[in-house]
Enzyme design. Structure first.
Site, PDB file in Angstrom:
ATOM      1  N   SER A  63      -4.568  18.436 -18.850  1.00 24.07           N
ATOM      2  CA  SER A  63      -5.192  18.619 -17.542  1.00 24.07           C
ATOM      3  C   SER A  63      -6.656  19.064 -17.619  1.00 24.07           C
ATOM      4  O   SER A  63      -7.478  18.356 -18.170  1.00 24.07           O
ATOM      5  CB  SER A  63      -4.330  19.623 -16.773  1.00 24.07           C
ATOM      6  OG  SER A  63      -4.775  19.781 -15.474  1.00 24.07           O
ATOM      7  N   SER A 503      -0.853  35.638 -15.882  1.00 22.81           N
ATOM      8  CA  SER A 503      -1.094  34.195 -15.886  1.00 22.81           C
ATOM      9  C   SER A 503       0.071  33.482 -16.574  1.00 22.81           C
ATOM     10  O   SER A 503       0.681  34.019 -17.488  1.00 22.81           O
ATOM     11  CB  SER A 503      -2.396  33.911 -16.639  1.00 22.81           C
ATOM     12  OG  SER A 503      -2.393  32.573 -17.095  1.00 22.81           O
TER      13      SER A 503
HETATM   14  C1  16G Z   1      -0.784  25.328 -13.915  1.00 23.36           C
HETATM   15  C2  16G Z   1      -0.078  24.801 -12.703  1.00 23.36           C
HETATM   16  C3  16G Z   1      -0.855  25.115 -11.449  1.00 23.36           C
HETATM   17  C4  16G Z   1      -1.158  26.589 -11.366  1.00 23.36           C
HETATM   18  C5  16G Z   1      -1.799  27.086 -12.630  1.00 23.36           C
HETATM   19  C6  16G Z   1      -1.865  28.597 -12.599  1.00 23.36           C
HETATM   20  C7  16G Z   1       1.198  22.750 -12.454  1.00 23.36           C
HETATM   21  C8  16G Z   1       1.194  21.269 -12.597  1.00 23.36           C
HETATM   22  N1  16G Z   1       0.082  23.354 -12.787  1.00 23.36           N
HETATM   23  O1  16G Z   1      -1.984  24.666 -14.134  1.00 23.36           O
HETATM   24  O2  16G Z   1      -0.079  24.717 -10.366  1.00 23.36           O
HETATM   25  O3  16G Z   1      -2.007  26.859 -10.286  1.00 23.36           O
HETATM   26  O4  16G Z   1      -1.014  26.718 -13.739  1.00 23.36           O
HETATM   27  O5  16G Z   1      -2.366  29.085 -13.794  1.00 23.36           O
HETATM   28  O6  16G Z   1       2.185  23.358 -12.072  1.00 23.36           O
HETATM   29  P1  16G Z   1      -2.253  30.605 -14.151  1.00 23.36           P
HETATM   30  O7  16G Z   1      -0.792  30.978 -14.179  1.00 23.36           O
HETATM   31  O8  16G Z   1      -2.929  30.731 -15.476  1.00 23.36           O
HETATM   32  O9  16G Z   1      -2.979  31.385 -13.091  1.00 23.36           O
HETATM   33 MG    MG Z   2      -4.152  18.635 -13.764  1.00 23.86          MG
END
Ligand code: 16G
Ligand code: MG
Length: 538
Positions: A63, A503
């Protein structure tokens, strides 16, 4: 089954690394992913067999992460994210130490789910444009081959394109058929729906699309060939579409850059009032932005897309005479700006649900609604219509031309929206349709409400897992006393709101704060970060 030991032997697990199927699959430095990819191939084949040969998707992508990273995620038959039980299985499989352990665990899964190894296993694979993708695809293929799976390789795809073909393959020939399971089918479906949904309206000005130098670039160029000519509909300028230079991926461009830095990519030449948007590296996320008349950068993020789309769909449902039979709801996370939540409740008069971070949580909550509009502030999101809603809309007899027109638009929107997963390209077309119908530019869109100033901070702690949350991540239950300390700080500022959560993708705790003024929001974020830091180093 000895092939399984051989495949695992060919791609041994590095010592001392622990892998986790996280919020968006496995994601880390590409150089340590070989063993994981092979084992994911084995798990994908078993998942398909456990569902009597339904097609399962494997997407190789990291991503918005830097070019040297990669990752992999599995897609369920209707294009949904992998079931949680199988996330746990994938994690366990990836952490087995030896090829023999892998084989043992494979047999254990077979026994646990009473899987018939004679039944077919069908798996679709695709990848983004990362340099490591080809090699990692080979690792997955080795796993799939060892498990005796039938494989369709779609080459380069955006993540949502993969979700789309998986859903199409599994619904082909049924009443729920979703479209042609080909890349061309994808463009034709969304291109035709765009044309119908516009109903002769033309979005004002042009749209500049930053493709993060990822797979979205070439795919958008293909999609444009299936849209009405620009003189009749939308003029699109594609920028940051260099996939020949994989080291440029997500660098100084893309949705994550724009959202995190709150500024346009330096490469953008757009002038004041010009509509712009940025996709992320695998095109499942989108944010809009523009420079206002004073040349100030203005972000139109996932919250804005949700409010825009919910208001438009609400209007069409009402105009079509369906307001009494269909209820629209909006699903957000704690990161949604308080002003957006208030706007939905008080102005649009729609219900709001809040879920933990991560697309799957929002998707599940939206599935419970007639029409569920879900977006994360970072730009992940889509709209889903329940089977009963689709039926109601399909059968509804309009009573006059006004109702007929709204019904046509609603039906076209259903086709325009990728209901299997949030899709930057499909979301972009939807936003353009709504702006065209409302005859709005970005300034009108921005003027619907004023965001509360906010601040996001990252705190590094010894062990982020000690931070446990409840209430859709809005409150900490552990470590004890931390929430009380946060609440005290929140009380001190006007319109204050703040939360801290571990996170799911990085070794850190994130702190979000908002308040009536920028100074108060920044101050609150800093204070809460200090509380978290102290608790995390105790
Ligand atoms: C991932 C998730 C996204 C979320 C992010 C939070 C999918 C496809 N992607 O990229 O939805 O906003 O994690 O990241 O589910 P964090 O937990 O590091 O804040
Ligand atoms: Mg993505």
């Amino acid at each position: 089954m000895s092939g399984i030991v051989e495949a695992a032997k060919a791609h041994p697990a590095p010592e001392g690394l622990v892998y986790t199927y996280g919020t968006a699959g496995f994601r880390t430095k590409a150089e340590v992913l070989d063993s994981v990819l092979t084992r994911v191939g084995l798990v994908a084949a078993l998942r398909s067999r456990s569902l009597k040969g339904k097609w399962i998707g494997v997407m190789i992508t990291a991503s918005h992460n830097p070019p040297e990273d990669n990752g992999v995620k599995l897609v369920e038959p209707l294009g949904n994210m992998l079931q949680e039980e199988w996330e746990v299985i994938s994690t366990k499989m990836s952490n087995k130490a030896t090829p023999e352990d892998v084989h043992e665990y494979y047999k254990e899964i077979v026994a646990q789910f009473k899987i018939d190894l004679e039944s077919p296993a069908r798996v679709v694979v695709a990848r983004d444009t990362r340099a490591s993708g080809a090699h990692l695809l080979g690792c997955v293929q080795d796993g799939l081959k060892a498990a005796g799976a039938e494989v369709k390789d779609f080459g380069y795809f955006t993540t949502p394109q993969l979700h789309y073909v998986v859903r199409c393959l599994n619904t082909q020939g049924t009443k729920d058929a979703y479209g042609e399971p080909t890349e061309k089918g994808y463009y034709e479906k969304f291109g035709a729906a765009f044309k119908t949904a516009l109903k002769g309206k033309k979005p004002s000005g042009s749209l500049t699309v930053d493709c993060a130098n990822g797979v979205g670039g070439p795919k958008l160029t293909e999609l444009i060939k299936h849209l009405p000519p620009k003189e009749e509909a939308l003029e699109i300028h594609v920028i940051n579409d260099n996939v020949v230079k994989p080291e440029a991926l997500n660098v100084d461009c893309g949705a994550d850059f724009v959202k995190t830095n709150q500024r346009a990519p330096p490469s953008s030449k757009a002038g004041p009032g010009d509509r712009c948007c940025s996709l992320d590296g695998d095109a499942d996320r989108i944010v809009y932005y523009f420079k206002d008349s004073s040349n100030v950068f203005r972000l139109l993020d996932g919250d804005r897309i949700a409010t825009l789309v919910a208001s438009f769909l609400g209007d069409q449902v009402r105009l079509a005479g369906l307001a009494d039979s269909l209820k629209i709801g909006v699903v957000q996370t704690a990161y949604a700006n308080g002003a957006a939540t208030q706007y939905v409740i008080e102005h649009l008069k729609l219900k709001v649900d809040c879920t933990p971070t991560g697309v799957k949580h929002l998707h599940h909550a939206a599935e419970k609604l007639d029409v569920g509009v879900y977006f994360e502030a970072n730009g992940h999101g889509t709209v889903i219509f329940s089977p009963d809603t689709l039926d109601t809309i399909a059968k509804h007899e309009p009573k006059n031309t006004g109702q007929a027109e709204a019904l046509d638009i609603l039906r076209a929107c259903i086709n325009l929206i990728n209901q299997s997963v949030g899709d930057a390209l499909s979301d972009m077309l939807l936003v353009e349709v709504v702006l065209a119908h409302k005859n709005w530019g970005p300034q009108e869109w921005l003027s619907t409400y004023t965001d509360l100033p906010n601040r996001l901070l990252k705190v590094i702690v010894n062990d982020r897992k000690i931070f446990e949350t409840t209430d859709a991540e809005r409150k900490l239950v552990k470590p004890e006393g931390v929430q009380t300390a946060i609440d005290k700080e929140v009380q001190k500022v006007r319109q204050g709101r703040s939360f801290a959560r571990a996170s799911g993708t990085e070794d850190a705790v994130r702190v979000y704060a908002e308040a009536a003024t920028k100074a108060e929001a920044e101050d609150l974020a800093r204070k809460v970060a200090e509380i978290v830091k102290a608790a995390g180093s105790a």
